[in-house]
Motif scaffolding. Structure first.
Motif: not given
Length: 234
Positions: A112-121, A191-196
């Motif tokens: 998901m983070t990679d998806d947002v990062r690509k959209d930011n680019q 909000e629906q996903t947890n991690g470190s």
């Protein structure tokens, strides 16, 4: 089984309809290089994350059904996809898609983070282009005001030039609306996903960056709209 197949066809048709709605009717041959580039870049945001997930889900279901001959495998895929909506509204489809592809929360959060990062680019590139288009349109507005004031141009001709500026503005405004939807969907998915803590901070940072860039684009568009409103011809 026939009834279920019709349901899949309906979902696929809806996804095709969503994609078609994002298509511009502008004659590409009349656009400046910056205007062409802006539309190409903006087209990457014509789908929200949910629309993309739903489209992928529909295709996956269809493939699963065909491969399994309508057996338990296809039914299982259908149940998994439909469960997405129960996970928290429409964004559940996006989260469910990630859960199917990745075995643990950490991997899903990274994706998901990679998806947002690509959209930011992509958005950073689009903002640079949109500012070129806005600069061109602002220059055109200044020129039209001068020509109208001195009687060098008819009102009909001026309206033609203004129509082009209005088209650019409307195109950017529609893209802005899609970007705001995307931002909301990313927030809901987060909000629906947890991690470190480190991974959560990484996604939160990308979402925050996306929000700031969207605000920048909105400010640029509003600036052009204000200049357009004070033009000598309506």
């Amino acid at each position: 089984m026939v009834r279920f197949g019709k349901g899949i066809a309906t979902v696929v048709a809806a996804c095709v309809f969503l994609a078609a709605c994002a298509t511009s009717n502008v004659d590409q041959a009349t656009l400046t290089p910056a205007e062409k580039r802006l539309r190409q870049q903006a087209d990457t945001f014509n789908q929200t994350v949910v629309e993309g997930a739903v489209a992928g889900c529909a295709v996956g279901l269809l493939v699963g059904l065909l491969a399994s001959g309508g057996g338990k495998k296809g039914q299982g895929a259908a149940i998994g996809c439909a469960a997405g909506a129960a996970m928290g509204g429409a964004t559940g489809y996006y989260v469910a898609d990630k859960q199917e592809k990745y075995a643990n929360e950490e991997a899903r959060l990274d994706s998901m983070t990679d998806d947002v990062r690509k959209d930011n680019q992509r958005l950073a590139d689009m903002i640079a282009t949109s500012r070129q288009v806005i600069a061109e349109d602002s220059k055109t507005l200044d020129s039209l005001n001068q020509k109208i004031a001195s009687g060098q141009i008819t009102k009909d001709k001026a309206r033609q030039e203004l129509a082009r500026i209005d088209e650019n503005t409307q195109y950017m405004q529609k893209t802005l609306a899609k970007l705001k939807e995307k931002h909301t969907e990313y927030v809901q998915a987060r909000e629906q996903t947890n991690g470190s803590a480190q991974r959560e901070q990484a996604m939160d940072g990308e979402i925050s960056k996306l929000e700031k860039q969207i605000s920048q684009l909105e400010g640029d568009i509003n600036g052009l709209v204000q200049r357009r409103q004070v033009a000598r011809i309506g």
